[in-house]
Write a protein that holds these residues in place. Structure first.
Motif, PDB file in Angstrom:
ATOM      1  N   ALA A 145      70.399  20.139  -7.632  1.00 42.78           N
ATOM      2  CA  ALA A 145      71.102  19.000  -7.045  1.00 42.78           C
ATOM      3  C   ALA A 145      72.070  18.381  -8.035  1.00 42.78           C
ATOM      4  CB  ALA A 145      70.086  17.967  -6.572  1.00 42.78           C
ATOM      5  N   GLY A 146      73.017  17.646  -7.493  1.00 39.58           N
ATOM      6  CA  GLY A 146      73.980  16.926  -8.323  1.00 39.58           C
ATOM      7  C   GLY A 146      75.262  17.715  -8.481  1.00 39.58           C
ATOM      8  N   ASN A 147      76.348  17.219  -7.918  1.00 41.40           N
ATOM      9  CA  ASN A 147      77.611  17.940  -7.990  1.00 41.40           C
ATOM     10  C   ASN A 147      78.182  17.977  -9.402  1.00 41.40           C
ATOM     11  OD1 ASN A 147      77.373  16.764  -5.062  1.00 41.40           O
ATOM     12  ND2 ASN A 147      78.529  18.661  -4.960  1.00 41.40           N
ATOM     13  N   GLY A 148      77.717  17.091 -10.276  1.00 42.35           N
ATOM     14  CA  GLY A 148      78.125  17.135 -11.674  1.00 42.35           C
ATOM     15  C   GLY A 148      77.306  18.130 -12.484  1.00 42.35           C
ATOM     16  N   PHE A 149      76.225  18.634 -11.882  1.00 40.33           N
ATOM     17  CA  PHE A 149      75.329  19.600 -12.522  1.00 40.33           C
ATOM     18  C   PHE A 149      75.884  20.996 -12.221  1.00 40.33           C
ATOM     19  CE2 PHE A 149      70.572  20.992 -12.722  1.00 40.33           C
ATOM     20  CZ  PHE A 149      70.681  21.283 -14.065  1.00 40.33           C
ATOM     21  N   ARG A 150      76.964  21.317 -12.863  1.00 38.47           N
ATOM     22  CA  ARG A 150      77.703  22.542 -12.547  1.00 38.47           C
ATOM     23  C   ARG A 150      76.947  23.767 -13.072  1.00 38.47           C
ATOM     24  NH1 ARG A 150      81.242  18.458 -13.590  1.00 38.47           N
ATOM     25  NH2 ARG A 150      82.659  18.009 -11.882  1.00 38.47           N
ATOM     26  N   ALA A 151      76.070  24.259 -12.218  1.00 41.69           N
ATOM     27  CA  ALA A 151      75.189  25.346 -12.619  1.00 41.69           C
ATOM     28  C   ALA A 151      75.306  26.560 -11.701  1.00 41.69           C
ATOM     29  CB  ALA A 151      73.741  24.843 -12.644  1.00 41.69           C
ATOM     30  N   ALA A 152      76.436  26.694 -11.026  1.00 43.09           N
ATOM     31  CA  ALA A 152      76.614  27.826 -10.116  1.00 43.09           C
ATOM     32  C   ALA A 152      76.462  29.162 -10.842  1.00 43.09           C
ATOM     33  CB  ALA A 152      77.975  27.749  -9.422  1.00 43.09           C
ATOM     34  N   GLY A 153      76.820  29.191 -12.126  1.00 42.74           N
ATOM     35  CA  GLY A 153      76.687  30.416 -12.904  1.00 42.74           C
ATOM     36  C   GLY A 153      75.249  30.840 -13.143  1.00 42.74           C
ATOM     37  N   ALA A 154      74.310  29.978 -12.788  1.00 43.48           N
ATOM     38  CA  ALA A 154      72.894  30.291 -12.983  1.00 43.48           C
ATOM     39  C   ALA A 154      72.238  30.879 -11.736  1.00 43.48           C
ATOM     40  CB  ALA A 154      72.139  29.024 -13.394  1.00 43.48           C
ATOM     41  N   ILE A 155      72.879  30.783 -10.604  1.00 43.78           N
ATOM     42  CA  ILE A 155      72.243  31.116  -9.322  1.00 43.78           C
ATOM     43  C   ILE A 155      71.740  32.548  -9.256  1.00 43.78           C
ATOM     44  CG2 ILE A 155      72.625  31.343  -6.833  1.00 43.78           C
ATOM     45  CD1 ILE A 155      74.596  28.981  -7.092  1.00 43.78           C
ATOM     46  N   GLU A 156      72.615  33.501  -9.463  1.00 48.53           N
ATOM     47  CA  GLU A 156      72.240  34.905  -9.292  1.00 48.53           C
ATOM     48  C   GLU A 156      71.077  35.301 -10.203  1.00 48.53           C
ATOM     49  OE1 GLU A 156      74.272  39.345  -9.325  1.00 48.53           O
ATOM     50  OE2 GLU A 156      75.547  37.578  -9.559  1.00 48.53           O
ATOM     51  N   GLU A 157      71.156  34.926 -11.467  1.00 48.86           N
ATOM     52  CA  GLU A 157      70.090  35.273 -12.413  1.00 48.86           C
ATOM     53  C   GLU A 157      68.788  34.577 -12.052  1.00 48.86           C
ATOM     54  OE1 GLU A 157      68.238  37.282 -15.506  1.00 48.86           O
ATOM     55  OE2 GLU A 157      70.198  37.640 -14.609  1.00 48.86           O
ATOM     56  N   LEU A 158      68.879  33.313 -11.624  1.00 49.73           N
ATOM     57  CA  LEU A 158      67.660  32.597 -11.214  1.00 49.73           C
ATOM     58  C   LEU A 158      67.003  33.246 -10.000  1.00 49.73           C
ATOM     59  CD1 LEU A 158      68.399  28.810 -11.713  1.00 49.73           C
ATOM     60  CD2 LEU A 158      66.482  30.126 -12.629  1.00 49.73           C
ATOM     61  N   GLU A 159      67.814  33.689  -9.050  1.00 45.79           N
ATOM     62  CA  GLU A 159      67.235  34.369  -7.887  1.00 45.79           C
ATOM     63  C   GLU A 159      66.528  35.652  -8.308  1.00 45.79           C
ATOM     64  OE1 GLU A 159      69.770  32.793  -4.089  1.00 45.79           O
ATOM     65  OE2 GLU A 159      70.517  34.608  -5.059  1.00 45.79           O
ATOM     66  N   LEU A 160      67.117  36.379  -9.237  1.00 45.77           N
ATOM     67  CA  LEU A 160      66.483  37.607  -9.733  1.00 45.77           C
ATOM     68  C   LEU A 160      65.177  37.297 -10.461  1.00 45.77           C
ATOM     69  CD1 LEU A 160      69.606  39.550 -11.069  1.00 45.77           C
ATOM     70  CD2 LEU A 160      68.181  40.158  -9.097  1.00 45.77           C
ATOM     71  N   ARG A 161      65.209  36.290 -11.332  1.00 47.63           N
ATOM     72  CA  ARG A 161      64.027  35.972 -12.140  1.00 47.63           C
ATOM     73  C   ARG A 161      62.908  35.310 -11.354  1.00 47.63           C
ATOM     74  NH1 ARG A 161      65.770  33.764 -18.093  1.00 47.63           N
ATOM     75  NH2 ARG A 161      67.311  35.372 -18.592  1.00 47.63           N
ATOM     76  N   THR A 162      63.253  34.506 -10.358  1.00 51.39           N
ATOM     77  CA  THR A 162      62.214  33.756  -9.636  1.00 51.39           C
ATOM     78  C   THR A 162      61.828  34.383  -8.297  1.00 51.39           C
ATOM     79  OG1 THR A 162      63.771  32.300  -8.464  1.00 51.39           O
ATOM     80  CG2 THR A 162      63.001  31.580 -10.660  1.00 51.39           C
ATOM     81  N   GLY A 163      62.677  35.258  -7.769  1.00 59.76           N
ATOM     82  CA  GLY A 163      62.405  35.840  -6.458  1.00 59.76           C
ATOM     83  C   GLY A 163      62.557  34.828  -5.333  1.00 59.76           C
ATOM     84  N   ARG A 164      63.309  33.762  -5.581  1.00 59.82           N
ATOM     85  CA  ARG A 164      63.485  32.700  -4.586  1.00 59.82           C
ATOM     86  C   ARG A 164      64.973  32.493  -4.308  1.00 59.82           C
ATOM     87  NH1 ARG A 164      59.274  31.532  -7.885  1.00 59.82           N
ATOM     88  NH2 ARG A 164      57.437  30.558  -6.987  1.00 59.82           N
TER      89      ARG A 164
END
Length: 173
Positions: A145-164
Motif C-alpha cells: 500500500a501507499g502510492n509513495g511506496f514505489r515498489a513495483a519492481g519487487a512484484i514479480e520476484e515477490l510472487e515467485l518467492r512467496t507463491g502469492r
C-alpha cells in the motif's frame, strides 16, 4: 491535520482546481493516486469520488484502494496482508484494516519497519527481502500500500518467492 488535508483534496473545489490545470488538454483517464485518502474517506466516498472525477473530466477514473480491492476480488482473494511503508502512522494502519474489512477481506496490516523512511529511496530488493520474511502464512495475497511506496519492481520476484499474488498501489491503478 494531514487527514483533514486528504479529505479536503476530494472536495468539489479541489477537483475544480485540478480540472483547471488540465483545461484544454485531452485526457484518456484520471487516476487518484492516494491510498491514504481512500482509507480516510472510506470505500463508499471513494466510489463517489471516482464518479465525480469521471464526470468532471469526462473520462474513466480510478482510485488506489478501490482498484486494489477490485483486483483482489477478481483473483478470488479472501485473506490479504497489507504492507504499509514505514512512514505510515498507526492511525493509517487502523484505517487500512477497517477499509479492507469493510470490503469483506480478512486482513492483516504490517508496517515495513526497518526499510528507509523516505519514499524517494525505496529499494525494491530490500522490500522483497522484508516482505518475504514477514508474510503471514494465512495470507493469500500481499498488497504493498501507499502510492509513495514505489515498489513495483519487487512484484514479480515477490510472487515467485512467496507463491502469492502481490499487488502494489500504483500497479493496481
Amino acid at each position: 491535520p494531514a487527514h483533514a488535508e486528504l479529505r479536503a483534496s476530494t472536495e468539489p473545489a479541489a477537483l475544480d482546481r485540478a480540472a483547471a490545470i488540465f483545461r484544454g488538454r485531452t485526457l484518456a483517464a484520471v487516476a487518484h493516486a492516494s491510498t491514504t485518502t481512500g482509507y480516510v474517506i472510506g470505500h463508499r466516498e471513494e466510489v463517489a469520488l471516482v464518479e465525480r472525477l469521471s464526470q468532471r473530466f469526462d473520462v474513466p477514473a480510478v482510485a488506489s484502494c478501490a482498484a486494489a480491492a477490485a483486483a483482489l476480488r477478481t483473483h478470488g482473494v479472501g485473506q490479504v496482508q497489507v504492507v504499509h511503508p514505514p512512514w505510515f502512522d498507526d492511525e493509517f494502519d487502523e484505517l487500512g484494516v477497517a477499509y479492507f474489512r469493510r470490503q469483506g477481506f480478512d486482513v492483516a496490516v504490517t508496517k515495513a519497519v526497518g526499510l528507509r523512511d523516505d519514499p524517494a529511496r525505496v529499494d525494491p530488493q530490500r522490500v522483497i527481502d522484508w516482505v518475504e520474511h514477514h508474510v503471514e502464512d494465512r495470507a493469500e495475497a500481499v498488497f504493498l500500500a501507499g502510492n509513495g511506496f514505489r515498489a513495483a519492481g519487487a512484484i514479480e520476484e515477490l510472487e515467485l518467492r512467496t507463491g502469492r499474488l502481490v499487488l502494489e498501489a500504483n500497479q493496481a491503478l
